[in-house]
Enzyme design. Structure first.
Site, short mmCIF file in Angstrom:
data_model
loop_
_atom_site.label_atom_id
_atom_site.label_comp_id
_atom_site.label_asym_id
_atom_site.label_seq_id
_atom_site.Cartn_x
_atom_site.Cartn_y
_atom_site.Cartn_z
N LYS A 69 0.85 -1.20 0.00
CA LYS A 69 0.00 0.00 0.00
C LYS A 69 0.88 1.25 0.00
O LYS A 69 2.10 1.16 0.25
CB LYS A 69 -0.92 -0.02 1.21
CG LYS A 69 -0.21 -0.09 2.55
CD LYS A 69 -1.16 -0.49 3.66
CE LYS A 69 -0.41 -0.53 4.98
NZ LYS A 69 -1.20 -1.10 6.08
N TYR A 300 14.86 30.54 8.67
CA TYR A 300 13.57 31.10 9.11
C TYR A 300 13.48 31.16 10.63
O TYR A 300 13.76 30.19 11.33
CB TYR A 300 12.41 30.24 8.61
CG TYR A 300 12.11 30.40 7.14
CD1 TYR A 300 11.81 31.65 6.60
CD2 TYR A 300 12.10 29.29 6.31
CE1 TYR A 300 11.52 31.78 5.25
CE2 TYR A 300 11.80 29.41 4.96
CZ TYR A 300 11.52 30.67 4.44
OH TYR A 300 11.23 30.80 3.11
C1 LIG Z 1 -0.42 -2.08 6.68
C2 LIG Z 1 -1.06 -3.38 6.96
C3 LIG Z 1 -0.27 -4.54 7.11
C4 LIG Z 1 1.25 -4.51 7.13
O1 LIG Z 1 1.71 -3.95 8.33
P1 LIG Z 1 3.28 -3.83 8.67
O2 LIG Z 1 3.31 -3.47 10.10
O3 LIG Z 1 3.84 -2.77 7.80
O4 LIG Z 1 3.87 -5.17 8.39
C5 LIG Z 1 -0.93 -5.75 7.24
N1 LIG Z 1 -2.29 -5.80 7.26
C6 LIG Z 1 -3.06 -4.70 7.14
C7 LIG Z 1 -4.54 -4.84 7.19
C8 LIG Z 1 -2.48 -3.46 7.01
O5 LIG Z 1 -3.24 -2.37 6.91
#
Ligand SMILES: *Cc1c(COP(=O)(O)O)cnc(C)c1O
Length: 413
Positions: A69, A300
């Site tokens: 993702k 800044y």
């Molecule tokens: C993001 C996510 C994962 C992976 O999580 P990590 O901690 O990055 O391994 C797995 N399952 C779901 C439903 C997620 O949203």
């Protein structure tokens, strides 16, 4: 001049349900060819394969569905997916339908699970692309059933059912599972092939909450079996759970571990490396240098005052690139293999570092914001966890914050 050049331009494509998806999928993003600035993110494909191997070893036979993702945690999902698919990943998980389509367009053939649940007008597209939806709401099931009944897509549609065992984010509540399961059992257009849940505390010191969630998940599995729903693939584990060898079931869903971040300590093995390797290195080059007098203020708001005569280097990377403004007067950048402190306020496109203690720095020297560097003065590395600690966030956010205007370069070192 050829005849073709007198042809009128083709009419704009008719608006269709996929037009908006195309737009979402193709936001302008800097490619290596656009790179005028020396600021870039290098993605190490060999490190991705190494991390996959470590995860596979910890999965001990469970299938590995890598979570890609948010553009593969900022690495560029298509390239990461191609690399992992060839290296033996069994499937992929994404949050958004658009992310799943992007992977299919990149030629990925492995199963792709779309976890977020927004399918809307693109449900037919989802089925056509052979993406697997996660369901947890009646309206999703009804929409898929309508789609099959209308003849728009062949049925039944394979889905994964998500159960809320304690995360309280998405998923069917345990108290509603019986009724929801019955609805699924009655909806012949939808076929439950997978059952999943998500763990809220897999990285906690105590496994108590994780165990609690897993026993609820077992209970959910039994309840569903009683009404004839027997999914063939059950999955729950994120990176932390896999690395702890917990909750592995039929498949695991590692995300951040694939990108070299271990949310929990990994047990050492005598005969092989168990360290994960960071897959992203963010580097730029010194753009300008100046000597400031003791007492002079920097940047800044003048929030840093030189305590002595100092040499200040400016780097062309700022908070709009993902170098958090929370790093103002905090954290380090590597130059010539050694740490230089970030001084003054990080600005949108640039930041300043104090190189007074690093002899010989000149314009165009490489400056590493994330990852390792070896130089004439030494050898060091800045981890995503280190940056996260300064910023007050987690490594996941550091990786996904490297913005679209930083081009990704893929390396096979
Ligand atoms: C993001 C996510 C994962 C992976 O999580 P990590 O901690 O990055 O391994 C797995 N399952 C779901 C439903 C997620 O949203």
């Amino acid at each position: 001049m050829t005849l073709e050049s007198f042809d009128p331009p083709p009419p704009p494509p008719a608006p269709s349900s996929s037009t908006s998806i195309d737009r979402v999928m193709r936001p302008r993003r800097a490619a290596p060819g656009d790179a005028v600035r020396p600021t870039r993110a290098e993605v190490n494909l060999a490190a991705l394969r190494h991390n996959l191997r470590i995860v596979q070893r910890h999965a001990e036979g469970a299938k590995v569905w890598a979570v890609l993702k948010a553009d593969g945690y900022g690495h560029g999902a298509p390239a990461v997916a191609r690399t992992l698919e060839r290296a033996g990943a069994n499937g992929f998980c994404v949050a958004l339908l658009e992310e799943g389509i992007e992977l299919r367009e990149a030629g990925i053939r492995a199963p792709i699970l779309v976890m977020g649940g927004y399918y809307g007008a693109a449900s037919a597209e989802l089925v056509a692309r052979q993406l697997t939806p996660v369901v947890y709401d009646r309206s999703q099931i009804e929409a898929f059933a309508r789609l099959v009944k209308s003849g728009a897509v062949p049925g039944p549609i394979d889905v994964h059912l998500k159960v809320d065992t304690g995360m309280a984010r998405l998923g069917v509540r345990m108290s509603e599972l019986a009724a929801f399961g019955q609805k699924l059992a009655d909806t012949k257009e939808v076929n439950v092939v997978g059952l999943m849940t998500h763990l809220a505390e897999a990285d906690a010191l105590s496994p108590e909450e994780m165990n609690h969630q897993m026993s609820r998940f077992d209970e959910a599995t039994k309840q569903l079996a009683q009404i004839g729903i027997v999914p063939t693939i059950r999955h729950a584990a994120n990176s932390a759970a896999v690395l702890r060898k917990q909750a592995r079931l039929d498949a695991v869903r590692p995300g951040v571990a694939i990108f070299g971040v271990a949310p929990v300590a990994i047990e050492k093995s005598e005969n092989e490396s168990t360290d994960l390797h960071l897959t992203m290195r963010v580097r730029t080059e010194v753009a300008a240098l100046r000597t400031v007098e003791s007492g002079e203020k920097i940047g800044y708001g003048g929030i840093w005052t030189a305590p002595r005569k100092s040499i200040i280097a400016t780097i062309p990377m700022g908070y709009a690139d993902g170098l958090s403004r929370a790093l103002s007067n905090k954290g380090h950048v590597l130059v010539r293999g050694k740490r230089a402190p970030i001084v003054g306020a990080v600005s949108m496109d640039m930041a300043m570092i104090d190189v007074t203690d690093l002899p010989g720095v000149s314009v165009r020297d490489e400056a590493v914001v994330l990852g390792a560097q070896e130089g004439v003065l030494g050898k060091d590395a800045i981890s995503a966890e280190e940056i996260a600690a300064h910023v007050g966030t987690i490594a996941w956010e550091v990786l996904t914050s490297i913005s679209r205007r930083v081009p990704r370069f893929y390396r096979e070192p």
